[in-house]
Enzyme design. Sequence first.
Site, PDB file in Angstrom:
ATOM      1  CG  ASN A 297      -1.860   1.113   1.316  1.00 29.39           C
ATOM      2  OD1 ASN A 297      -1.785   2.046   0.511  1.00 29.39           O
ATOM      3  ND2 ASN A 297      -2.753   1.072   2.273  1.00 29.39           N
TER       4      ASN A 297
ATOM      5  NE  ARG B 129      -6.008   2.092  -0.448  1.00 27.11           N
ATOM      6  CZ  ARG B 129      -6.206   2.861   0.591  1.00 27.11           C
ATOM      7  NH1 ARG B 129      -5.347   2.875   1.583  1.00 27.11           N
ATOM      8  NH2 ARG B 129      -7.280   3.608   0.657  1.00 27.11           N
TER       9      ARG B 129
ATOM     10  CG  HIS C 266     -12.433   4.900   2.272  1.00 29.34           C
ATOM     11  ND1 HIS C 266     -13.086   5.999   2.766  1.00 29.34           N
ATOM     12  CD2 HIS C 266     -11.131   5.059   2.588  1.00 29.34           C
ATOM     13  CE1 HIS C 266     -12.218   6.812   3.350  1.00 29.34           C
ATOM     14  NE2 HIS C 266     -11.023   6.256   3.245  1.00 29.34           N
TER      15      HIS C 266
ATOM     16  NE  ARG D 222      -9.231  14.043   2.924  1.00 29.52           N
ATOM     17  CZ  ARG D 222      -9.212  12.739   2.674  1.00 29.52           C
ATOM     18  NH1 ARG D 222     -10.143  12.199   1.917  1.00 29.52           N
ATOM     19  NH2 ARG D 222      -8.270  11.980   3.179  1.00 29.52           N
TER      20      ARG D 222
ATOM     21  CD  GLU E  24      -8.558   0.025   3.553  1.00 32.19           C
ATOM     22  OE1 GLU E  24      -7.939   0.355   4.585  1.00 32.19           O
ATOM     23  OE2 GLU E  24      -8.882   0.825   2.670  1.00 32.19           O
TER      24      GLU E  24
END
Length: 398
Positions: A7, A91, A180, A241, A383
Amino acid sequence: MKILVINAGSSTIKYQMINMTDESVLVKGLAERIGSKQSKITHKPTGKMPVEFIQPLPDHEAALAIIFKALIDPDCGVVKRYEEIDGIGHRVAMGGDYFKESVLVKETESSKIEEYIELAPLHNPVNLMGIQACQKILPDSLNVAVFDTAFHQSIPAEAHMYAIPYELYEKHAIRKYGFHGTSHKFVALSAADLMAQKIEDLNLITCHLGNGASLCAVKGGKSVDTSMGLTPLEGVPMGTRSGDIDPSIYPFLYNKGYKVEEINKILNSESGVLGVSGVSEDFRDLDEAADEGNERAQLALDVYHYRVAKTIASYLVALGKIDGIVFTAGVGENSGSTRQAICDKLASLGIQLDEELNQTRGKSLIVSSPESKITVMVIPTNEEIMIARDTVEIIKNL
Ligand code: ADP
């Protein structure tokens, strides 16, 4: 089978080697501050002492070269020969609408990932760099790309199209892609197990609430809506954010003299709960400050809870009925108070938490009371396992 999962972030590489016979982790590690003089790699083989490699790592290839050496090292390694690594799962952030599922990366796939750099300028270049470095260091390796966007490719046009001139979609591929996806898919599948029902029969809402946050409406195992959009800025407020805002705020600030890069920085790095509270992006700090009477910290939490709850309720339109809600990632897995505050706002849907069970942290559990009309679950995301499973699926058929 042994699968290496990579990743790659802008200045980091997280990696794990997983033995797929029992999905046990053989080693996990992190290369950080790549590109700076303070870079280091922390390599943690299961059952052995962790090792640190402190040295300058000019780029991702240099970091991967050391990681690969460590993997076969007689002391801290976990395989004897590289041939024991059956596949490498990577990923990749953005697969646009070309990649609807994970793929073995050859030349065509590489150039397509490169094409999408325009849509994910921070992530796709390093993701691709990771893949190309593995192909260079281990030329015979099988590299599989697992996209954050692929799970959301099932979202119907009515939910993924923005109401802007259609030509902008045709010309610039502007539409909702979502992110995601690997996490939403993993927790949705796990929720079906936890509820002892078939995923095909379930309508779920998965809430990935970490530093970045997104929600997903999952119908029969397929994503039918999600809160992030063309970029990971859309949706609920996050650590730094803004999430959804009136799009006119952008030109408004521009006309006030803010430069485009400044506005981007404000919305991506200085907004969210950090921006509202002025305290921190970390929910632990916010909880503490709010408990001590800091009103803006409380306001940031209130805005966050309201917007997440509002998004959950809006997915009634996508799903018709809701069987289960899953909380995952840093905040979702660990913060009982966040789950409680969000579910309190949804009491009219018949959601009721079991206060004691809701204190749970970091393990899979149903936390709603037996009377609750909707099953609420906490499920730690994984993940890496999902990427490794996809990699096995692809390479076993080669
Ligand atoms: P990322 O999106 O970077 O992968 P994570 O899923 O690891 O993020 O989530 C990180 C966030 O989780 C932290 O910023 C912190 O706000 C939150 N978090 C972690 N532990 C707790 C806790 N016990 N209570 C509240 N929030 C927590």
